[in-house]
Design a protein around this motif. Sequence first.
Motif, PDB file in Angstrom:
ATOM      1  N   THR A 149     -32.078 -65.246 -17.190  1.00 57.01           N
ATOM      2  CA  THR A 149     -31.111 -64.240 -16.759  1.00 57.01           C
ATOM      3  C   THR A 149     -30.477 -64.615 -15.425  1.00 57.01           C
ATOM      4  O   THR A 149     -29.268 -64.479 -15.237  1.00 57.01           O
ATOM      5  CB  THR A 149     -31.784 -62.860 -16.654  1.00 57.01           C
ATOM      6  N   CYS A 150     -31.275 -65.110 -14.486  1.00 54.90           N
ATOM      7  CA  CYS A 150     -30.737 -65.515 -13.180  1.00 54.90           C
ATOM      8  C   CYS A 150     -29.753 -66.662 -13.313  1.00 54.90           C
ATOM      9  O   CYS A 150     -28.682 -66.658 -12.696  1.00 54.90           O
ATOM     10  CB  CYS A 150     -31.884 -65.903 -12.248  1.00 54.90           C
ATOM     11  N   SER A 202     -26.527 -65.325 -15.028  1.00 50.14           N
ATOM     12  CA  SER A 202     -25.761 -64.453 -14.141  1.00 50.14           C
ATOM     13  C   SER A 202     -25.082 -65.239 -13.028  1.00 50.14           C
ATOM     14  O   SER A 202     -23.915 -64.996 -12.695  1.00 50.14           O
ATOM     15  CB  SER A 202     -26.672 -63.384 -13.529  1.00 50.14           C
ATOM     16  N   LYS A 251     -21.072 -65.540 -12.676  1.00 50.63           N
ATOM     17  CA  LYS A 251     -20.454 -65.064 -11.437  1.00 50.63           C
ATOM     18  C   LYS A 251     -19.533 -66.134 -10.861  1.00 50.63           C
ATOM     19  O   LYS A 251     -18.408 -65.834 -10.421  1.00 50.63           O
ATOM     20  CB  LYS A 251     -21.526 -64.696 -10.423  1.00 50.63           C
ATOM     21  N   GLY A 268     -23.795 -58.874  -9.962  1.00 48.95           N
ATOM     22  CA  GLY A 268     -24.068 -59.674 -11.146  1.00 48.95           C
ATOM     23  C   GLY A 268     -22.871 -59.665 -12.075  1.00 48.95           C
ATOM     24  O   GLY A 268     -21.744 -59.445 -11.667  1.00 48.95           O
ATOM     25  N   VAL A 269     -23.135 -59.885 -13.354  1.00 50.17           N
ATOM     26  CA  VAL A 269     -22.064 -60.090 -14.327  1.00 50.17           C
ATOM     27  C   VAL A 269     -21.508 -58.766 -14.820  1.00 50.17           C
ATOM     28  O   VAL A 269     -22.249 -57.876 -15.215  1.00 50.17           O
ATOM     29  CB  VAL A 269     -22.603 -60.906 -15.517  1.00 50.17           C
TER      30      VAL A 269
END
Length: 401
Positions: free
Chosen positions: A369-370, A373, A377, A320-321
């Motif tokens: 959030t998905c 992220s 990315k 993730g980030v």
Amino acid sequence: MRSIEIFAGAAGLGLGLARAGFKHEIVVEKDHDACRTILHNQKLGHELLQGWKVLEADVNDVDLGGIAPEPDLLSGGPPCQAFSIGGKHVGAASDRNLWPTTFAYVRALRPRAFVFENVPGLMQSHGDYLDYITLALTLPDIACPPAEDWREQASFLRRCVEQKVRSVPTYRVAVKKLTATDYGTAQNRSRVFIVGIRDDLTQEWQAPDMTHSHDRLMHEKWATGEYWDRHGLERPVMDKAGLAYMRKHNQRGMEDLFSQPLRAHRTTRDALVGLPEPTAEGTPGILDHQAAPREAKAYKGHTGSPIDDPSKTLRAGDHGVSGGENMIDLGPLAGTSRYRHFTVREAARIQDFPDDYTFPQPEGKRGKTCAWSSSLKQLGNAVPCALAQAMGDSIAKVLRA
């Protein structure tokens, strides 16, 4: 000019090359989210993406016999995590090392020129393998298929070069490390570029000249104050860096005073001009500018990018980030609001993506959030568009000579 790109990601390199006049015919990328991003923007009519045939595929599964040979340019960014200073340092032994596949593309397609980018760690910690890459790209027909032991093959290829053995094609290969801030990107991001020019072209490639400088930014901050004036800010108390610059500035000779200055390095604040403070609901008329869905926390080694300097290198992260590199530091006067994560649009600005280039919600995933992220990315893996354009312009000069 015809071009083909492999390991395309979300098209940072491709957009910059398109601005330099290259027309991608085929773009190969394995990551589904990155392909969706390109196709989504293409469907929206983004001019620079028109005519791109996007292949969502492993580069090893592409039928090279179905691609028209001898494009003007073959470009791409082979996976770099194995060579990254911030990665696992596995290097050539990694199953993500796709340089041998890259050699095969050069051998099969015989481009007039190629440009491949990677992390500085390839030069700093894996210099022997970089030498091998350079030799293999010089004589791709001899280097492919790769030997079991790349060191043995590097020794063999070095002897071939010394004895002036030629392959069809043969390339003049150069390696150059460039920093994005020097070409107008508001980000301290360095990349290693490997450039090859086919030996039937007589013009030599030269790295692009810098257009921006740290010295000029310091001058506009502390000698003239025009940086603060441009942003409508009061001039702050001079910091240690400013004092050091002014001591140096006051000792300059007359020849320096009359030299043609470069433009100032762009700061995070410069990149974000016109973007309001983000909210959870987003901003009407501005794509992808919702507040990040998680709180930013600062600690040692994880302190964000000061707003009045170029940002730190945006990173994708293995899981993730990454944190500190993708935070903004608004300064001590901001109090408890000093740190926050970049929005997708802010990160896109820092990577030079145009404001009409958007990052769609990932398929099969739910929640802010998905989406955030996934987009960060993609941006963390991208080449800044301004740096890509500078490289494209420099190669185009050779091809048009």
